[in-house]
Design a protein around this motif. Structure first.
Motif, short mmCIF file in Angstrom:
data_model
loop_
_atom_site.label_atom_id
_atom_site.label_comp_id
_atom_site.label_asym_id
_atom_site.label_seq_id
_atom_site.Cartn_x
_atom_site.Cartn_y
_atom_site.Cartn_z
N ILE A 344 8.78 28.30 61.73
CA ILE A 344 9.14 28.67 63.11
C ILE A 344 8.78 30.13 63.33
CG2 ILE A 344 10.99 28.74 64.82
CD1 ILE A 344 12.58 26.88 62.96
N THR A 345 8.02 30.40 64.37
CA THR A 345 7.69 31.78 64.71
C THR A 345 7.99 32.03 66.18
OG1 THR A 345 6.01 33.50 64.41
CG2 THR A 345 5.27 31.42 65.38
N GLY A 346 8.03 33.30 66.56
CA GLY A 346 8.41 33.70 67.91
C GLY A 346 9.31 34.91 67.84
N THR A 347 9.63 35.47 69.00
CA THR A 347 10.47 36.67 69.02
C THR A 347 11.95 36.31 68.93
OG1 THR A 347 8.82 37.77 70.40
CG2 THR A 347 10.99 38.77 70.29
N ASN A 348 12.38 35.36 69.75
CA ASN A 348 13.79 34.99 69.80
C ASN A 348 13.98 33.50 69.55
OD1 ASN A 348 14.51 37.69 70.76
ND2 ASN A 348 13.60 37.07 72.71
N GLY A 349 15.15 33.16 69.04
CA GLY A 349 15.51 31.75 68.87
C GLY A 349 15.13 31.12 67.55
#
Length: 765
Positions: A344-349
């Protein structure tokens, strides 16, 4: 005159006059001494000289009345009466002894353990008093030998056949221990000697019967985690990892039992890889690693053999940082290839999505490990503390090998931009890549937003096999096309969104409250009704991401729902602190402008009367987001308190000065207002205060809370430390909020009003 007044006529003879005067004095006494019971004594008040002399005996106390008890006190009289009554009872018992003993012969003895006996009667239970009296009387008769003991016997329930089998299996397992795969014969003999029905402890035989086990907790304890053991020669390691050395010195057949790039954790038999970091160079710690037992070294700089006399082999490569992931994966036998890996990648969550996906996989009956910001899970509830979002290349392979060795079938991992940029995940065989969202963050490391996005995109670039790989993407985010385009375009994509109804997974409707989130989710395989304990609109995105992963792997719909609903809360992620106060308190990890904005929007949707926010920015990191964080907080909160958040080696006041720029203030202007002990409202009517001590800021916010308010403490979430200078000390926003609630409650009970700021702590605090 006085003499004349005291004189008596001389013609009166003393004796006859004495006798004749008796009635006269007697008639006067009642008016002088009002004691009618006092006997009248002869008056010898007239001396031979005819003068009056008072008798001292006239002032004596009255005599005691006649002793009717004949020398026996009242207490002795009571004793005698009690003795007579006891003798009557004994005579009565002897007369009817057989009848009384037979009446209570079958009564069970009271338990010896006072804790398990009946509690003392309150006097309201007549039959309880009678039973207690009978029990005490029986105990007395047993002590005298008149009755035989009759202890209470617990009736054993008859076991079902399957229960008998279970107990037999437990009996077989009693005392067993796990032995590592490389245990020698001597260790096996020691193990055999430990398996017996009786253990000798301190000279006392202690039964290890299965009935000594705690059946209440049986099955609830966490499984023991077995540490796998690995051995490989240096030559085999280089060959399997496909690392091409520039030069090799020493014995390549030396046996390697571990691999490390941190000299502080090197142990005997390890291979030490000299990596070059941003702040230091591993080559500088080569001698320390050898002293700790490193038997071989991989370096990217020429090293004289004299400096490494303690090791048996030296390998020179072009780039140790690039080769470390391959060496680690090869040493641990590429564990990710034997498990299903969801990245899982991304800034938030990322963290909340990881918890939800783990819950869903476990609902499908798969043992699932997790590598997240909050913690590492080998599988199930077997938790280890997590120091980083993405562990280094060695630790990630070590953890996955441990998971695989202990039966894990799947792994959910957060892939941070740091971990991807530093190649920590290069040798992790990811099957499903998930993208949550992308906003500004970590620009102190990536410099530009484009570099930040490119680092995140590395996870999706590995999605090349249409048969095995899947992409899960949030298409509400404007960066979605970039992530979809990475890797092989033929790899199937499952999309999710809240606004874009063209997504594969989206909500038909949802309801938010302070207690739960209800959402009706549309999927290609059917409609799901989910009730989650995760609060706020932003958590709906996390729920949708988990549902999309379930659709991508073909999970049964009921398992998707059950797995998501099993996750009631995620540590430090919109976590409610409940001490039965009249207002809400939430601790959240929101440390980026977008995350803070989403969080405050969600809290506002919950219907808070006022939002009181505590927020800070870390030191030695992206200065550009500091004014943005203050601007968002003051726009979306009724009261904002700016404070410290891991200032490190920066001056906390300088960080706060940067944040104040977001509302057009400077530190000097703020301090000038403080001279008058009044801080004016902002143009939007909201208030702002600051305090560089985070504990004080949290207490101020909690003290200002009133019924219907929501206090939001953001930025640290699950983190349990505060870094100031070179010191890292324990600090947990959740614990601070609990202590503040209790402390403020004491002040309120004392009649102290804490609703107005500045709210100053006593000197002792």
């Amino acid at each position: 005159m006085a003499f004349t007044f005291l004189s008596i006529p001389h013609f009166l003879s003393p004796q006859p006059n004495f006798l004749s005067l008796k009635p006269q004095f007697a008639s006067l006494r009642p008016s002088i001494f009002p004691l009618p019971a006092r006997p009248i004594k002869p008056a010898h008040a007239i001396g031979p000289d005819g003068k009056y002399y008072p008798d001292p005996s006239d002032d004596d106390p009255p005599e005691a009345p006649e002793d009717s008890g004949h020398g026996v006190s009242k207490f002795q009289q009571i004793q005698r009466q009690a003795s007579r009554h006891q003798k009557l009872q004994e005579d009565d018992f002897k007369k009817h002894q057989n009848t009384m003993l037979s009446a209570i012969a079958d009564v069970e003895d009271p338990p010896e353990n006072p804790g398990s006996g009946t509690s003392p009667s309150s006097g309201d239970d007549l039959f309880g008093d009678i039973d207690e009296a009978i029990a005490l009387k029986r105990k007395e008769f047993v002590k005298q030998g008149l009755l035989k003991p009759n202890p209470k016997v617990e009736a054993a329930e008859e076991l079902e056949p399957e229960e008998v089998v279970d107990l037999e299996e437990i009996d077989e397992l009693q005392g067993l221990a796990i032995v590592s795969e490389d245990s020698d014969e001597e260790g096996t003999e020691k193990f055999d000697s430990k398996v017996s029905d009786l253990d000798e402890k301190d000279g006392v035989s202690v039964s290890t019967s299965l009935f000594d086990m705690d059946f209440d907790n049986y099955g609830k304890t966490r499984a023991r985690i077995v540490e796998p053991k690995f051995k490989i020669s240096l030559a085999e390691l280089l060959d399997e990892s496909k690392v091409v050395p520039i030069s090799v010195y020493g014995d390549l057949e030396v046996e390697i039992t571990g691999i490390q790039h941190d000299s502080r954790v090197v142990s005997a038999g390890d291979l030490f890889v000299c990596c070059v970091g941003r702040k230091t160079d591993g080559h500088l710690y080569l001698s320390e690693a050898i002293k700790r037992g490193a038997v071989a070294v991989v370096a990217s700089k020429e090293i004289y053999m004299e400096e490494s006399l303690g090791c048996k082999a030296l390998v020179i490569v072009e780039d140790t940082n690039a080769d470390l992931p391959a060496l680690a994966a090869s040493f641990y036998r590429y564990p990710s290839k034997n498990m299903s890996v969801i990245g899982i990648t991304g800034t938030n969550g990322k963290t909340t999505s990881a918890y939800l996906i783990k819950g869903m996989y476990e609902a499908m009956g798969l043992r699932t490990g997790m590598l997240s910001t909050v913690a590492y899970y080998v599988h199930g509830d077997n938790k280890l503390e997590s120091p980083n979002t993405t562990p280094d290349a060695v630790l990630v392979q070590n953890m996955m090998a441990k998971m695989l060795h202990n039966g894990a079938e799947a792994v959910v991992m957060e892939a941070s931009s740091h971990g991807l940029a530093l190649s920590r995940c290069d040798e992790v065989d990811v099957d499903i890549a998930v993208f949550t969202n992308l906003t500004r963050d970590h620009l102190d490391f990536h410099v530009t937003e484009e570099e930040y996005r490119e680092a995140k995109g590395k996870l999706f670039s590995r999605m090349v096999d249409p048969e095995r790989h899947r992409k899960v993407v949030n298409i509400d985010d404007p960066n979605a096309p970039f992530f979809i385009s990475q890797g092989n375009p033929d790899v199937p994509v499952v999309t999710f969104a809240m606004e874009n109804k063209n997504a594969d997974v989206y909500p038909l409707k949802f309801e938010l409250s302070l207690f739960e989130t209800q959402v009706l989710v549309n999927t290609p395989n059917g409609i799901l009704e989910i009730s989650s304990g995760l609060l706020g609109r932003h958590n709906i995105y996390n729920i949708l991401a988990a549902v999309a992963v379930g659709i991508a792997v073909g999970a049964p719909l009921e398992d998707i729902v059950r797995g998501i609903e099993e996750v009631d809360a995620v540590p430090g992620r919109c976590e409610l602190i409940d001490e039965e106060q009249a207002f809400g308190v939430i601790v959240d990890y929101a440390h980026t402008p977008d995350a803070l904005s989403r969080l405050l929007d969600s809290v506002r949707e919950l219907g808070a009367r006022r939002i009181i926010t505590v927020i800070g920015c870390p030191g030695e990191s992206d200065r550009g987001k500091r004014p943005m964080m203050a601007k968002i907080a003051t726009d979306k909160s009724d009261v904002t308190i700016l404070t410290s958040d891991n200032p490190k080696n920066e001056d906390p006041l300088d960080i706060l000065d940067d944040m104040l720029a977001g509302i057009g203030w400077t530190m000097q202007e703020y301090l000038k207002h403080g001279e008058n002990d009044y801080y004016p409202p902002l143009p939007n009517g909201h208030r702002i205060f600051l305090h560089d001590i985070r504990r004080v800021a949290v207490r101020c916010a909690v003290a200002m809370g009133e019924e219907g308010d929501m206090v939001v403490v953001a930025g640290k979430g699950h983190e349990a430390y505060q870094i100031e200078g070179d010191k890292k000390e324990f600090f947990d926003d959740r614990e601070e909020c609990r202590e503040a609630l209790q402390y403020v409650d004491e002040l309120h009970q004392a009649g102290i009003d804490t609703s107005e700021f500045p709210w100053r702590l006593p000197e002792s605090h």
